[in-house]
Design an enzyme around this catalytic site. Structure first.
Site, PDB file in Angstrom:
ATOM      1  N   LYS A 135      17.114 -12.411   1.231  1.00  0.00           N
ATOM      2  CA  LYS A 135      17.655 -13.853   2.182  1.00  0.00           C
ATOM      3  C   LYS A 135      18.752 -13.838   2.282  1.00  0.00           C
ATOM      4  CE  LYS A 135      13.882 -15.824   0.163  1.00  0.00           C
ATOM      5  NZ  LYS A 135      12.948 -17.272  -0.941  1.00  0.00           N
ATOM      6  N   ARG A 142       3.567   4.573   5.877  1.00  0.00           N
ATOM      7  CA  ARG A 142       3.232   5.838   5.347  1.00  0.00           C
ATOM      8  C   ARG A 142       3.766   6.043   3.469  1.00  0.00           C
ATOM      9  NH1 ARG A 142       2.519   7.331   9.920  1.00  0.00           N
ATOM     10  NH2 ARG A 142       4.037   6.074   9.687  1.00  0.00           N
ATOM     11  N   THR A 143       5.332   5.603   3.703  1.00  0.00           N
ATOM     12  CA  THR A 143       6.528   5.781   2.364  1.00  0.00           C
ATOM     13  C   THR A 143       5.560   4.791   1.564  1.00  0.00           C
ATOM     14  OG1 THR A 143       7.962   6.814   3.896  1.00  0.00           O
ATOM     15  CG2 THR A 143       8.851   6.327   1.556  1.00  0.00           C
ATOM     16  N   ARG A 176      14.075   1.137   1.014  1.00  0.00           N
ATOM     17  CA  ARG A 176      14.735   1.656   1.715  1.00  0.00           C
ATOM     18  C   ARG A 176      15.430   0.248   2.259  1.00  0.00           C
ATOM     19  NH1 ARG A 176      10.785   3.996   6.593  1.00  0.00           N
ATOM     20  NH2 ARG A 176      10.398   5.496   5.236  1.00  0.00           N
ATOM     21  N   HIS A 232      15.753  11.189   4.035  1.00  0.00           N
ATOM     22  CA  HIS A 232      14.809  10.312   2.685  1.00  0.00           C
ATOM     23  C   HIS A 232      13.871  11.986   2.059  1.00  0.00           C
ATOM     24  CE1 HIS A 232      10.521   9.250   2.982  1.00  0.00           C
ATOM     25  NE2 HIS A 232      10.674   8.863   4.351  1.00  0.00           N
TER      26      HIS A 232
END
Ligand code: CP
Length: 297
Positions: A76, A57-58, A97, A125
């Protein structure tokens, strides 16, 4: 409220008037005829989405912002600071995120472009919480004076940690916290409610806690945050809203969930008029568009 450069925590929003303006902007986005023109200021701007945890969703709602190009970066082993230094040279804003609480804040300290916290571990959030309050306003017409039951994993549920400060902005909101004792809302959030003078109750039982609620907001038990599978299994299906429970709520009550759900809401509830969670997810697109316009427009 001073103009915000970064969106890191819901506690940055200390004025209901700001939220009202944002919601009006989101509402305009939803109207097809003005949608295109309103998004013009974002034409050619680049939003980088850096996601170290999964998202549907986000991420998609940010990326669905028409006229913006997106890029993403996979790790990495590079430090977050180096990643931000590099990506901020390519993008006009960064949505991030991460599995560690505080990462968005660390990114904001060094980023010359706006950082948007799209979920930081068990922290916050904020764009989900803005979506949630926008949804409540759209569905029920007001926020002040409502009784809101928050159910499930209140320990790890970052959407709840961001929603509470926003609810505190509206007078007369009453909060019922329902969770297994292991998943109780962390002390610092309970202290925040006390500091803001918000009336709240806590308990483990669903029965009695949601009967007269205007909003029943249930959360997924966050399996990925548990130290062992046994601990997760002990609480995983603590609360399930089925058709009988949904129908026992007030007729005008709404059921919310940030999604994804596991077993918390039976699919048979989806057609219930009280089920607001899919509309809630859709609202995230318009709200995030409005937020991007605020930051970049
Ligand atoms: N509500 C929410 O944050 O969903 P995603 O994890 O799919 O982004």
């Amino acid at each position: 409220m001073d103009k915000l450069k970064h969106i890191i925590s819901a506690r940055q929003f200390d004025a209901p008037e700001f939220l009202l303006g944002l919601f009006e902007s989101a509402n305009q986005m939803e109207r097809d005829d003005t949608f295109r023109a309103l998004r013009d200021p974002l034409r050619g701007r680049i939003l980088a989405t850096i996601f170290y945890e999964p998202s549907t969703r986000t991420r998609f709602s940010f990326e669905a912002a028409e006229n913006m190009r997106e890029s993403s970066s996979a790790t990495k082993g590079e430090t977050i600071e180096d990643t931000i230094r590099i990506v901020s040279g390519y993008a006009d804003a960064i949505a991030i995120r991460h599995f560690e609480q505080g990462t968005a804040e660390a990114a904001a300290r060094i980023s010359p472009v706006p950082i948007i916290n799209a979920g930081d571990g068990v922290g916050e959030h904020p764009t989900q919480a803005l979506t949630d309050v926008y949804t409540i306003k759209k569905e029920l017409g007001r926020i002040g004076g409502l009784k809101v039951a928050l159910v499930g994993d209140l320990l790890n549920g970052r959407t709840i940690h961001s929603l509470l400060p926003l609810l505190c902005l509206y007078p007369g909101v009453r909060v019922n916290l329902v969770s297994p004792w292991q998943l109780r809302l962390p002390l610092r959030h309970r202290e925040y409610l006390l500091e803001k003078g918000i009336a709240f109750q806590e308990g483990e039982k669903l029965a009695g806690a949601i009967d007269d609620a205007d909003v029943v907001y249930i959360t997924r038990v966050q399996r990925e945050r548990f130290a062992s599978e046994e601990e997760y299994l002990a609480v995983k299906d603590s609360y399930i809203i089925d058709a009988a429970i949904a129908n026992s709520l007030k007729p005008e009550a709404i059921i919310m969930h940030a999604l994804p759900r596991v077993n918390e809401i039976s699919p048979e509830v989806d057609d219930n008029i009280r089920a607001a969670y899919f509309r809630q997810a859709k609202n995230g697109l318009y709200l995030r568009m409005a937020l991007l316009l605020y930051l970049l427009g």
